[in-house]
Enzyme design. Structure first.
Site, PDB file in Angstrom:
ATOM      1  CG  ASP A 152      -2.013  -1.038   1.152  1.00  0.00           C
ATOM      2  OD1 ASP A 152      -2.068  -1.764   0.135  1.00  0.00           O
ATOM      3  OD2 ASP A 152      -2.805  -1.137   2.101  1.00  0.00           O
TER       4      ASP A 152
ATOM      5  CG  ASP B 277     -12.563  -2.076  -1.444  1.00  0.00           C
ATOM      6  OD1 ASP B 277     -12.012  -3.189  -1.544  1.00  0.00           O
ATOM      7  OD2 ASP B 277     -12.174  -1.064  -2.049  1.00  0.00           O
TER       8      ASP B 277
END
Length: 257
Positions: free
Chosen positions: A8, A129
């Site tokens: 990330d 998500d």
């Protein structure tokens, strides 16, 4: 089953968030390319990258770090975060990235998703998500009224190559994957599903292995790799190609054991 390390990116650094909270980030490395090389050296055959700044901005932000990772490793890479128009998708494909992960536009612009799936067959992955079963968008800052399973079915019809399912409440928490939600999703679609969020141990990975026949083909592992709760080499031996349970037993004459 693929074990896919997550990288990330936030302000050019490799970080992990807690439940998607940008204010609760922990920096693990200032050189993401070195991290990528480490995971590949340990056996990873695929990497998952998220441009966290891009997810908030709605455009690719960490392009320099992404390009450095692409040049540092030879394994296929999937990337998401801020890919909300054709230009952004083409931009990352020009770097040699294998798959583009689309999230927000799957909810807001399904027609564009269909066009991209047609233009780039087998290269468009949909990132779903979910927060309490409903799809979050715009870097997880907003929650829609769309149900995760409904979106998955729609995206399969539009030509998506796979679905990455993340349970936001479990992401970065090391509390285990949401097996029930994954089973429900797998029952609704036939394209591959990649699990993400909450994986904390080899036990969690083995629990996901039971869902492989239903279509869960991979798992993204983030924080647990960085904290050492999971060692990538052990994870690959547990559920990856040539996993432990696939090795023939030693019966006294086996040339494999």
């Amino acid at each position: 089953m693929d074990v896919i390390p997550a990288i990330d990116l936030l302000e050019g650094h490799c970080v992990r968030l807690y439940q998607g909270d940008y204010d609760r980030s922990q920096v693990f490395s200032e050189n993401p390319a070195d991290v990528a090389k480490q995971w590949v050296d340990e056996g990873a055959n695929r990497l998952h990258i998220v441009d966290l700044d891009g997810a908030k901005a709605g455009k690719v932000v960490n392009l320099k770090a992404i390009e450095a990772i692409a040049h540092a490793v030879s394994v296929p890479i999937e990337i998401g975060g801020g890919l909300r128009d054709r230009t952004s998708v083409q931009q990352i494909f020009n770097l040699g990235i294998q798959w583009a992960i689309l999230g927000t536009i799957a909810v807001e612009q399904p027609q564009l998703v269909q066009e991209l799936c047609q233009e780039f067959p087998e290269q468009i992955i949909i990132g779903i998500d979910a927060r309490n079963g409903r799809v979050a968008t715009r870097g997880w800052l907003e929650t829609s009224e769309v149900l995760a399973t409904q979106l998955a079915v729609q995206m399969q019809e539009l030509g998506a190559a796979a679905i990455i399912y993340t349970d936001i409440h479990r992401d970065g928490t090391l509390t285990g994957p949401n097996l029930e939600a994954l089973r429900e999703l797998a029952a609704a679609i036939s394209i591959p599903i990649i699990a993400s969020g909450g994986v904390s141990s080899l036990t969690d990975l083995l629990s996901l292995l039971a869902l492989e026949p239903q279509g869960v083909s991979g798992v993204i592992v983030g924080r647990a790799l960085y904290t050492g709760d999971i060692l990538l080499k052990e994870a690959l031996r547990a559920i990856g190609p040539g996993r432990i349970q696939d090795i023939p037993p030693n019966l006294g004459f086996s040339s494999f054991a």
